[in-house]
Design a protein around this motif. Sequence first.
Motif, PDB file in Angstrom:
ATOM      1  N   GLY A 393     -20.510   0.071 -14.799  1.00 43.74           N
ATOM      2  CA  GLY A 393     -21.068   0.092 -13.460  1.00 43.74           C
ATOM      3  C   GLY A 393     -22.242  -0.864 -13.318  1.00 43.74           C
ATOM      4  O   GLY A 393     -22.543  -1.668 -14.207  1.00 43.74           O
ATOM      5  N   TRP A 394     -22.931  -0.777 -12.186  1.00 45.59           N
ATOM      6  CA  TRP A 394     -24.049  -1.681 -11.923  1.00 45.59           C
ATOM      7  C   TRP A 394     -25.220  -1.448 -12.874  1.00 45.59           C
ATOM      8  O   TRP A 394     -26.028  -2.342 -13.108  1.00 45.59           O
ATOM      9  N   ASP A 395     -25.326  -0.232 -13.459  1.00 50.62           N
ATOM     10  CA  ASP A 395     -26.425   0.097 -14.358  1.00 50.62           C
ATOM     11  C   ASP A 395     -26.094  -0.180 -15.820  1.00 50.62           C
ATOM     12  O   ASP A 395     -26.878   0.171 -16.711  1.00 50.62           O
ATOM     13  N   GLY A 396     -24.953  -0.820 -16.081  1.00 50.30           N
ATOM     14  CA  GLY A 396     -24.596  -1.148 -17.452  1.00 50.30           C
ATOM     15  C   GLY A 396     -23.993   0.007 -18.227  1.00 50.30           C
ATOM     16  O   GLY A 396     -23.856  -0.083 -19.444  1.00 50.30           O
ATOM     17  N   LYS A 397     -23.622   1.092 -17.534  1.00 45.83           N
ATOM     18  CA  LYS A 397     -23.027   2.253 -18.180  1.00 45.83           C
ATOM     19  C   LYS A 397     -21.619   2.480 -17.627  1.00 45.83           C
ATOM     20  O   LYS A 397     -21.318   2.043 -16.501  1.00 45.83           O
ATOM     21  N   PRO A 398     -20.747   3.147 -18.380  1.00 42.22           N
ATOM     22  CA  PRO A 398     -19.383   3.392 -17.880  1.00 42.22           C
ATOM     23  C   PRO A 398     -19.393   4.235 -16.619  1.00 42.22           C
ATOM     24  O   PRO A 398     -20.192   5.160 -16.465  1.00 42.22           O
ATOM     25  N   ILE A 399     -18.473   3.916 -15.685  1.00 41.22           N
ATOM     26  CA  ILE A 399     -18.380   4.692 -14.444  1.00 41.22           C
ATOM     27  C   ILE A 399     -17.749   6.049 -14.739  1.00 41.22           C
ATOM     28  O   ILE A 399     -17.076   6.222 -15.765  1.00 41.22           O
ATOM     29  N   PRO A 400     -17.930   7.050 -13.858  1.00 42.11           N
ATOM     30  CA  PRO A 400     -17.308   8.368 -14.087  1.00 42.11           C
ATOM     31  C   PRO A 400     -15.782   8.270 -14.109  1.00 42.11           C
ATOM     32  O   PRO A 400     -15.187   7.427 -13.440  1.00 42.11           O
ATOM     33  N   TYR A 401     -15.167   9.188 -14.831  1.00 47.20           N
ATOM     34  CA  TYR A 401     -13.714   9.136 -14.984  1.00 47.20           C
ATOM     35  C   TYR A 401     -13.008   9.461 -13.672  1.00 47.20           C
ATOM     36  O   TYR A 401     -11.958   8.884 -13.362  1.00 47.20           O
ATOM     37  N   TRP A 402     -13.584  10.394 -12.857  1.00 51.85           N
ATOM     38  CA  TRP A 402     -12.949  10.727 -11.577  1.00 51.85           C
ATOM     39  C   TRP A 402     -12.931   9.521 -10.647  1.00 51.85           C
ATOM     40  O   TRP A 402     -11.976   9.329  -9.872  1.00 51.85           O
ATOM     41  N   LEU A 403     -13.994   8.695 -10.699  1.00 53.75           N
ATOM     42  CA  LEU A 403     -14.019   7.492  -9.879  1.00 53.75           C
ATOM     43  C   LEU A 403     -12.995   6.472 -10.387  1.00 53.75           C
ATOM     44  O   LEU A 403     -12.366   5.747  -9.598  1.00 53.75           O
ATOM     45  N   TYR A 404     -12.810   6.467 -11.679  1.00 49.71           N
ATOM     46  CA  TYR A 404     -11.828   5.583 -12.298  1.00 49.71           C
ATOM     47  C   TYR A 404     -10.415   5.936 -11.817  1.00 49.71           C
ATOM     48  O   TYR A 404      -9.604   5.058 -11.493  1.00 49.71           O
ATOM     49  N   LYS A 405     -10.117   7.247 -11.755  1.00 53.81           N
ATOM     50  CA  LYS A 405      -8.796   7.683 -11.300  1.00 53.81           C
ATOM     51  C   LYS A 405      -8.641   7.509  -9.794  1.00 53.81           C
ATOM     52  O   LYS A 405      -7.548   7.200  -9.300  1.00 53.81           O
ATOM     53  N   LEU A 406      -9.711   7.747  -9.019  1.00 51.95           N
ATOM     54  CA  LEU A 406      -9.648   7.654  -7.560  1.00 51.95           C
ATOM     55  C   LEU A 406      -9.243   6.257  -7.106  1.00 51.95           C
ATOM     56  O   LEU A 406      -8.419   6.091  -6.198  1.00 51.95           O
ATOM     57  N   HIS A 407      -9.817   5.248  -7.717  1.00 50.60           N
ATOM     58  CA  HIS A 407      -9.522   3.863  -7.324  1.00 50.60           C
ATOM     59  C   HIS A 407      -8.324   3.298  -8.072  1.00 50.60           C
ATOM     60  O   HIS A 407      -7.990   2.123  -7.884  1.00 50.60           O
ATOM     61  N   GLY A 408      -7.675   4.100  -8.901  1.00 50.19           N
ATOM     62  CA  GLY A 408      -6.504   3.622  -9.619  1.00 50.19           C
ATOM     63  C   GLY A 408      -6.792   2.458 -10.531  1.00 50.19           C
ATOM     64  O   GLY A 408      -5.989   1.512 -10.639  1.00 50.19           O
ATOM     65  N   LEU A 409      -7.946   2.492 -11.168  1.00 54.27           N
ATOM     66  CA  LEU A 409      -8.333   1.361 -12.009  1.00 54.27           C
ATOM     67  C   LEU A 409      -7.536   1.289 -13.301  1.00 54.27           C
ATOM     68  O   LEU A 409      -7.700   0.351 -14.071  1.00 54.27           O
TER      69      LEU A 409
END
Length: 508
Positions: A393-409
């Motif tokens: 993410g913008w802070d240099g840390k991994p994004i949450p997993y739910w956000l990862y699934k929501l956007h189909g990344l």
Amino acid sequence: MSSTLLEVTRAAHEDVERLERLIVKDLQNEPTSNKDRLFQSHRVRNMIDSITATTQKLIEIYEDKDNARKDDIAALGGQTATGTNVFSTFYDRLKEIREYHRRHPAARVVDATEEYEQLLKEEPQIEFTGEEAFGRYLDMHELYNQYINSKFGEPIEYSAYLDIFSQPHKIPSKMKLTRQYREYLENLLEYLIYFFQRTEPLQDIDRIFSKVITDFEEQWTNGKIEGWESEGQENGDMTADHTVIDLDFYPTVEELMEVGAEKLKEALAALGLKSGGTLQQRAERLFLTKNTPLDLLDRKHFAKSLRGANQNGVSASPQQGSMKEIALIEAKLKKLCELLDETIVRTKENVEKKQALTYEEMEAEREEEEIQADTESDDDDQQIYNPLKLPMGWDGKPIPYWLYKLHGLGQEFKCEICGNHSYWGRRAFERHFKEWRHQHGMRCLGIPNTKNFNEITSIKDAKELWERIQERQGLNKWRPDLEEEYEDKEGNIYNKKTFTDLQRQGLI
């Protein structure tokens, strides 16, 4: 186990090489903050000092003034009082080794590398005041108070003092011959040297000053030292014109007494004369120098150290020597101010900033800086745990997993037109059709990047679609031979083909 001189020599060389490798390894790590940079510099400095001390011991061993190394080499070669016997020496050493391991069966090999690796994690103790903020600013309040309470100084603000303390040439030369000024100058130089050694431990201050002294001697001989040009260094004749008090304005001793006991004491000390006694005795002693050169004065008027020099046949010129020493201190001071120029500017900016803050605001800002520095160092040292290989993410840390699934990344889309570039997530894939990479690929194919080609990622599909579009446009295409109109002299309207045929036949 073995304590021979050759083994000591080998171990010393090993220590030097190991320290050199540690220095290289430490310098390859880029420090993230000013505090880490200082720790790294002091660690390297300590290791360099250890190398220097070990090398000095090796030099003494190789000089072999007591022939101990020569005897050790001879014994290793089997040379004894009865002759040369290599095998007996070998078996004696073997017996010694076996005896050692018999007495110490649990002995293990100590890995010195682990012990030396701990040096890289060491945080040396560096003494800084709170005002210095770990080497970021200068703390010159004590020297400032000494300056404004002196006769050569003036009552100014601390921020203004930071501008002028590096310009001693602006102080009148007559005021520089006082003991008060010399003490101030020595304290100022001592502080700057101490601060420079703490903030720049890898700099060789002795080498810097040796160059300053060399240049100073040349300029002093030529009379080109700033602030000392008119002091007459060429001839050593010191007359009353060089005294702190101009005696030409005082025709009698009584008028000279009006100057005051303290002023007379400073003037006598600057000339190397006795400065004790009553006010009248001081005035009489100083008045003697008005018409008599110092070299012709009776030895009893001089201080003890200078009187001894005269008795040994050395010409006493105390003021001349004092002037040169003060000028040399000023030259060293200017050089240090050049090296610390950024720190001086930063200190002045900090002082001006603090003048607009209350005490509570300054304390809150200092605590915030300390917390921020600690947080940055902790974040750098902490290893990021990312087993799912989530995007950052913008802070240099991994994004949450739910956000990862929501956007189909987790879905990968490849575009052949973009050079088989991968796009993760539907949103990024749809957005890329308007980005520069896809537009460049379409331009290389000679196809306009219109909405008709959205969702087309294959070069073959794009070319086929472009051909079909061109064929479809051919039915509704404007045909000039049939649709372009011409008019004759009589006002009859023809298309281009008919008009051309009739004109060729001469009917029009």
